[in-house]
Design a protein around this motif. Structure first.
Motif, PDB file in Angstrom:
ATOM      1  N   MET A   1       0.848  -1.180   0.000  1.00 17.96           N
ATOM      2  CA  MET A   1       0.000   0.000   0.000  1.00 17.96           C
ATOM      3  C   MET A   1       0.895   1.245   0.000  1.00 17.96           C
ATOM      4  SD  MET A   1      -2.776   1.280   2.852  1.00 17.96           S
ATOM      5  CE  MET A   1      -3.865  -0.087   2.614  1.00 17.96           C
ATOM      6  N   LYS A   2       0.538   2.190  -0.814  1.00 23.26           N
ATOM      7  CA  LYS A   2       1.296   3.441  -0.918  1.00 23.26           C
ATOM      8  C   LYS A   2       0.934   4.387   0.220  1.00 23.26           C
ATOM      9  CE  LYS A   2       3.049   2.652  -5.069  1.00 23.26           C
ATOM     10  NZ  LYS A   2       4.409   2.313  -5.201  1.00 23.26           N
ATOM     11  N   HIS A   3       1.849   5.312   0.509  1.00 20.05           N
ATOM     12  CA  HIS A   3       1.624   6.280   1.583  1.00 20.05           C
ATOM     13  C   HIS A   3       0.380   7.127   1.342  1.00 20.05           C
ATOM     14  CE1 HIS A   3       5.702   6.474   3.852  1.00 20.05           C
ATOM     15  NE2 HIS A   3       5.364   5.231   3.577  1.00 20.05           N
ATOM     16  N   LYS A   4       0.184   7.563   0.088  1.00 18.92           N
ATOM     17  CA  LYS A   4      -0.986   8.411  -0.213  1.00 18.92           C
ATOM     18  C   LYS A   4      -2.275   7.666   0.089  1.00 18.92           C
ATOM     19  CE  LYS A   4       0.766  11.600  -3.696  1.00 18.92           C
ATOM     20  NZ  LYS A   4       0.634  12.053  -5.079  1.00 18.92           N
ATOM     21  N   GLU A   5      -2.336   6.398  -0.285  1.00 17.37           N
ATOM     22  CA  GLU A   5      -3.538   5.597  -0.049  1.00 17.37           C
ATOM     23  C   GLU A   5      -3.751   5.386   1.456  1.00 17.37           C
ATOM     24  OE1 GLU A   5      -6.952   3.318  -0.574  1.00 17.37           O
ATOM     25  OE2 GLU A   5      -5.951   4.754  -1.871  1.00 17.37           O
ATOM     26  N   ALA A   6      -2.674   5.121   2.186  1.00 16.04           N
ATOM     27  CA  ALA A   6      -2.773   4.932   3.641  1.00 16.04           C
ATOM     28  C   ALA A   6      -3.261   6.213   4.314  1.00 16.04           C
ATOM     29  CB  ALA A   6      -1.425   4.505   4.217  1.00 16.04           C
ATOM     30  N   LEU A   7      -2.752   7.364   3.887  1.00 14.34           N
ATOM     31  CA  LEU A   7      -3.194   8.648   4.444  1.00 14.34           C
ATOM     32  C   LEU A   7      -4.675   8.891   4.161  1.00 14.34           C
ATOM     33  CD1 LEU A   7      -0.149  10.933   3.597  1.00 14.34           C
ATOM     34  CD2 LEU A   7      -1.001  10.377   5.885  1.00 14.34           C
ATOM     35  N   ARG A   8      -5.099   8.574   2.938  1.00  7.31           N
ATOM     36  CA  ARG A   8      -6.499   8.769   2.561  1.00  7.31           C
ATOM     37  C   ARG A   8      -7.413   7.885   3.416  1.00  7.31           C
ATOM     38  NH1 ARG A   8     -10.331   6.640  -0.043  1.00  7.31           N
ATOM     39  NH2 ARG A   8      -9.225   4.830  -0.834  1.00  7.31           N
ATOM     40  N   GLN A   9      -7.038   6.625   3.572  1.00  9.18           N
ATOM     41  CA  GLN A   9      -7.850   5.715   4.376  1.00  9.18           C
ATOM     42  C   GLN A   9      -7.870   6.138   5.847  1.00  9.18           C
ATOM     43  OE1 GLN A   9      -6.912   1.587   3.902  1.00  9.18           O
ATOM     44  NE2 GLN A   9      -7.160   1.636   1.678  1.00  9.18           N
ATOM     45  N   ARG A  10      -6.712   6.587   6.343  1.00  6.20           N
ATOM     46  CA  ARG A  10      -6.641   7.017   7.743  1.00  6.20           C
ATOM     47  C   ARG A  10      -7.544   8.215   7.991  1.00  6.20           C
ATOM     48  NH1 ARG A  10      -1.130   9.316  10.254  1.00  6.20           N
ATOM     49  NH2 ARG A  10      -1.816  11.057   8.989  1.00  6.20           N
ATOM     50  N   ILE A  92      -6.549   2.370  12.282  1.00  4.16           N
ATOM     51  CA  ILE A  92      -5.683   3.536  12.097  1.00  4.16           C
ATOM     52  C   ILE A  92      -4.238   3.185  12.452  1.00  4.16           C
ATOM     53  CG2 ILE A  92      -5.137   5.836  13.017  1.00  4.16           C
ATOM     54  CD1 ILE A  92      -8.190   6.338  13.118  1.00  4.16           C
ATOM     55  N   CYS A  93      -4.049   2.434  13.521  1.00  5.37           N
ATOM     56  CA  CYS A  93      -2.690   2.019  13.910  1.00  5.37           C
ATOM     57  C   CYS A  93      -2.039   1.176  12.817  1.00  5.37           C
ATOM     58  CB  CYS A  93      -2.717   1.242  15.220  1.00  5.37           C
ATOM     59  SG  CYS A  93      -3.039   2.275  16.652  1.00  5.37           S
ATOM     60  N   GLU A  94      -2.809   0.274  12.202  1.00  4.87           N
ATOM     61  CA  GLU A  94      -2.266  -0.547  11.117  1.00  4.87           C
ATOM     62  C   GLU A  94      -1.848   0.327   9.937  1.00  4.87           C
ATOM     63  OE1 GLU A  94      -1.484  -3.815  11.092  1.00  4.87           O
ATOM     64  OE2 GLU A  94      -2.034  -3.754  13.211  1.00  4.87           O
ATOM     65  N   LEU A  95      -2.650   1.345   9.621  1.00  3.72           N
ATOM     66  CA  LEU A  95      -2.286   2.266   8.543  1.00  3.72           C
ATOM     67  C   LEU A  95      -1.045   3.070   8.908  1.00  3.72           C
ATOM     68  CD1 LEU A  95      -5.850   3.441   7.537  1.00  3.72           C
ATOM     69  CD2 LEU A  95      -4.302   2.021   6.169  1.00  3.72           C
ATOM     70  N   ASN A  96      -0.919   3.440  10.171  1.00  2.98           N
ATOM     71  CA  ASN A  96       0.269   4.179  10.602  1.00  2.98           C
ATOM     72  C   ASN A  96       1.527   3.314  10.512  1.00  2.98           C
ATOM     73  OD1 ASN A  96      -1.023   6.595  11.012  1.00  2.98           O
ATOM     74  ND2 ASN A  96      -1.413   6.218  13.179  1.00  2.98           N
ATOM     75  N   HIS A  97       1.376   1.998  10.654  1.00  5.10           N
ATOM     76  CA  HIS A  97       2.523   1.103  10.464  1.00  5.10           C
ATOM     77  C   HIS A  97       3.034   1.204   9.034  1.00  5.10           C
ATOM     78  CE1 HIS A  97       1.007  -1.625  13.963  1.00  5.10           C
ATOM     79  NE2 HIS A  97       1.637  -0.560  14.400  1.00  5.10           N
ATOM     80  N   VAL A  98       2.107   1.341   8.087  1.00  4.75           N
ATOM     81  CA  VAL A  98       2.492   1.506   6.683  1.00  4.75           C
ATOM     82  C   VAL A  98       3.248   2.825   6.516  1.00  4.75           C
ATOM     83  CG1 VAL A  98       1.589   1.875   4.343  1.00  4.75           C
ATOM     84  CG2 VAL A  98       0.581   0.117   5.818  1.00  4.75           C
ATOM     85  N   LEU A  99       2.783   3.862   7.191  1.00  5.96           N
ATOM     86  CA  LEU A  99       3.376   5.196   7.021  1.00  5.96           C
ATOM     87  C   LEU A  99       4.767   5.331   7.620  1.00  5.96           C
ATOM     88  CD1 LEU A  99       0.191   7.349   7.663  1.00  5.96           C
ATOM     89  CD2 LEU A  99       1.327   6.915   5.469  1.00  5.96           C
ATOM     90  N   ILE A 100       5.111   4.500   8.574  1.00  3.76           N
ATOM     91  CA  ILE A 100       6.450   4.637   9.181  1.00  3.76           C
ATOM     92  C   ILE A 100       7.504   3.826   8.418  1.00  3.76           C
ATOM     93  CG2 ILE A 100       5.599   5.212  11.475  1.00  3.76           C
ATOM     94  CD1 ILE A 100       6.224   2.329  12.335  1.00  3.76           C
ATOM     95  N   ARG A 101       7.067   3.042   7.439  1.00  2.00           N
ATOM     96  CA  ARG A 101       8.003   2.314   6.580  1.00  2.00           C
ATOM     97  C   ARG A 101       8.408   3.216   5.416  1.00  2.00           C
ATOM     98  NH1 ARG A 101       4.119  -2.094   5.751  1.00  2.00           N
ATOM     99  NH2 ARG A 101       3.662  -2.680   7.870  1.00  2.00           N
ATOM    100  N   PRO A 102       9.592   3.000   4.878  1.00  4.79           N
ATOM    101  CA  PRO A 102       9.997   3.804   3.720  1.00  4.79           C
ATOM    102  C   PRO A 102       9.056   3.552   2.525  1.00  4.79           C
ATOM    103  CG  PRO A 102      11.851   2.500   4.544  1.00  4.79           C
ATOM    104  CD  PRO A 102      10.641   2.080   5.299  1.00  4.79           C
ATOM    105  N   GLU A 103       8.787   4.611   1.790  1.00  2.00           N
ATOM    106  CA  GLU A 103       7.909   4.487   0.636  1.00  2.00           C
ATOM    107  C   GLU A 103       8.681   3.823  -0.495  1.00  2.00           C
ATOM    108  OE1 GLU A 103       4.437   7.122  -1.469  1.00  2.00           O
ATOM    109  OE2 GLU A 103       6.020   8.116  -0.387  1.00  2.00           O
ATOM    110  N   GLU A 104       8.021   2.894  -1.177  1.00  2.00           N
ATOM    111  CA  GLU A 104       8.697   2.159  -2.270  1.00  2.00           C
ATOM    112  C   GLU A 104       8.553   2.855  -3.589  1.00  2.00           C
ATOM    113  OE1 GLU A 104       7.044  -1.754  -2.141  1.00  2.00           O
ATOM    114  OE2 GLU A 104       7.780  -2.108  -0.131  1.00  2.00           O
TER     115      GLU A 104
END
Length: 104
Positions: A1-10, A92-104
């Motif tokens: 999942m991309k950062h933009k998508e994670a931010l939108r869902q959050r 939300i916590c699961e989405l934040n886990h995506v956000l703390i990983r480097p974007e691919e």
């Protein structure tokens, strides 16, 4: 999942959180009270049904709150709000886990 998508869902999840003032933790139970003496209804085995909110605390302690019948719908709604809040915070916590990983 991309950062933009994670931010939108959050943001979408955060926008749908229940009102903070209308949450309640615990379990709603139906109990029957029986008087030892002097009550004809209890003497025949019927007893008096009541609704009780039971809340657990650290150390195994619990508190019970007897509810008036007219409060039952409100308590049920607040308990559902608590469960929804808890589930949404986990998402939300699961989405934040995506956000703390480097974007691919």
């Amino acid at each position: 999942m991309k950062h933009k998508e994670a931010l939108r869902q959050r943001e979408k999840l955060a926008a749908n959180l229940p009102a903070a003032g209308e949450i309640l933790r615990g379990s709603l139970l139906r109990r029957t009270i029986r008087h030892k003496t002097g009550c004809a209804k209890c003497a025949t085995g019927g007893g008096h049904p009541i609704w009780v909110l039971t809340v657990g605390y650290p150390g195994g302690r619990t508190k019970q709150f007897s509810l008036r019948p007219e409060l039952k719908p409100q308590v049920e709604r607040w308990l559902k709000n608590y469960q929804k809040l808890k589930a949404t915070l986990e998402a939300i916590c699961e989405l934040n886990h995506v956000l703390i990983r480097p974007e691919e």
